[in-house]
Scaffold this active site. Structure first.
Site, PDB file in Angstrom:
ATOM      1  N   GLY A  68      31.338  27.796  52.625  1.00 21.52           N
ATOM      2  CA  GLY A  68      29.863  28.329  52.566  1.00 21.52           C
ATOM      3  C   GLY A  68      29.940  29.525  53.164  1.00 21.52           C
ATOM      4  O   GLY A  68      30.943  30.381  53.286  1.00 21.52           O
ATOM      5  N   GLU A  76      29.730  14.551  50.435  1.00 16.09           N
ATOM      6  CA  GLU A  76      28.666  15.379  51.192  1.00 16.09           C
ATOM      7  C   GLU A  76      27.193  14.945  50.837  1.00 16.09           C
ATOM      8  O   GLU A  76      26.714  14.902  51.929  1.00 16.09           O
ATOM      9  CB  GLU A  76      29.154  16.724  50.727  1.00 16.09           C
ATOM     10  N   LYS A 115      37.286  18.381  44.355  1.00 18.45           N
ATOM     11  CA  LYS A 115      36.054  19.048  44.971  1.00 18.45           C
ATOM     12  C   LYS A 115      34.602  18.496  44.526  1.00 18.45           C
ATOM     13  O   LYS A 115      33.769  18.480  45.111  1.00 18.45           O
ATOM     14  CB  LYS A 115      36.227  20.430  44.588  1.00 18.45           C
TER      15      LYS A 115
END
Length: 301
Positions: free
Chosen positions: A123, A180, A173
């Site tokens: 990010g 997450e 991912k």
């Protein structure tokens, strides 16, 4: 090394800057002139079209895409393949569905163009801290790009690696993002319980700071949570609406396909969907049912 960076939004621009600082030549392309100007200000070069971008690079060329998943990635790959030659490499660093990656890599393979999928996490902090990269693709192609991955990663031997053949990077991912979702939901629920214990007048920021050191629940996500609570303890001005990138949905779909129970990740996704239902018909109907069978009071709007 030198490479072309396609997509100079927040992630693409920051990755370009980190690569330039690492000594690489980067030529960036973005349809927005202001985005190209920003990376030029950081030492990169830019091209006004994909044709010009490809022409500015020496063979074997490396093109790295940081564009939104879906049709935009498809359009970009379709536009690039006729411009590239055997031995060139195309890297998708976005959040593509791994099934789409497999399809696109087959089209690239027909022209003997290497296709690498790089699931990228980091990010807005990636520029300073480095990026976590889960890389899928042919070993020879990935090895040729090693210097790029080492520069983008937190350290040359940490935070990145080839996890398997093409498609595996985006698959890893996808699962990363599913986890997450669950971690974020657990923190959010725990702090909500703390916040609702009014008689203790708990300082949530203080508790988050305590947990950051020595606690078994410490994490970078907790660090960010503590920072957010320090800036806005009561979350004033923030609507209770949580978006999702799509990867949580893909994770749940994959769990179902593989017959793998994933109740926590699934529920965390459902909670995000629930946050968007400002006119919950199901809750209204539940209230009506209670009134029907038990005469319980209905709260009026």
């Amino acid at each position: 090394m030198e490479l072309g960076m396609i997509g100079l939004g927040r992630m693409g621009a920051n990755m370009t800057e980190r690569l330039v600082k690492g000594g690489h030549r980067v030529v960036g392309f973005d349809p927005k002139p202001e985005a190209r100007a920003r990376v030029e200000g950081k030492g990169a070069e830019s091209a006004a079209s994909l044709d010009m971008l490809v022409a500015s690079l020496k063979a074997p060329r490396t093109l790295w895409m940081m564009v939104p998943a879906g049709s935009i990635t498809d359009d970009t790959v379709t536009a690039l393949l006729p411009l590239l030659a055997a031995g060139d490499a195309l890297v998708d660093g976005g959040n593509s569905n791994y099934r789409d990656t497999l399809r696109r890599s087959s089209a690239a393979a027909e022209k003997k163009i290497g296709y690498v999928d790089c699931g990228t996490s980091g990010g807005v902090w990636g520029l300073a801290e480095g990026y976590s990269m889960m890389v899928g693709g042919d070993e020879v192609v990935v090895e040729r790009l090693r210097a790029v991955f080492e520069t983008l990663a937190p350290a040359s031997n940490q935070g990145w690696g080839r996890v398997g053949p093409v498609g595996s990077g985006h698959f890893a991912k996808m699962i990363h993002n599913g986890i997450e979702y669950a971690l974020m939901q657990a923190y959010a629920e725990g702090f909500s319980i703390l916040q609702h214990k009014r008689e203790f007048s708990l300082d949530l920021h203080q508790i988050a700071e305590i947990w950051r050191y020595g606690s078994v629940v410490r994490s970078w996500l907790l660090d960010l949570t503590a920072d957010a609570l320090g800036k806005n303890p009561t979350m004033d001005g923030i609507a209770p609406y949580v978006a999702d990138s799509g990867e949580g949905r893909w994770t749940v779909d994959e769990a179902i396909d593989l017959d793998v129970p994933a109740p926590v990740i699934t529920l965390s996704l459902l909670e995000r969907l629930r946050s968007r239902d400002t006119e919950s018909f199901s809750d209204k109907l539940l209230s009506a049912m209670r009134n029907q069978f038990g005469g319980h009071e209905i709260k009026k709007e």
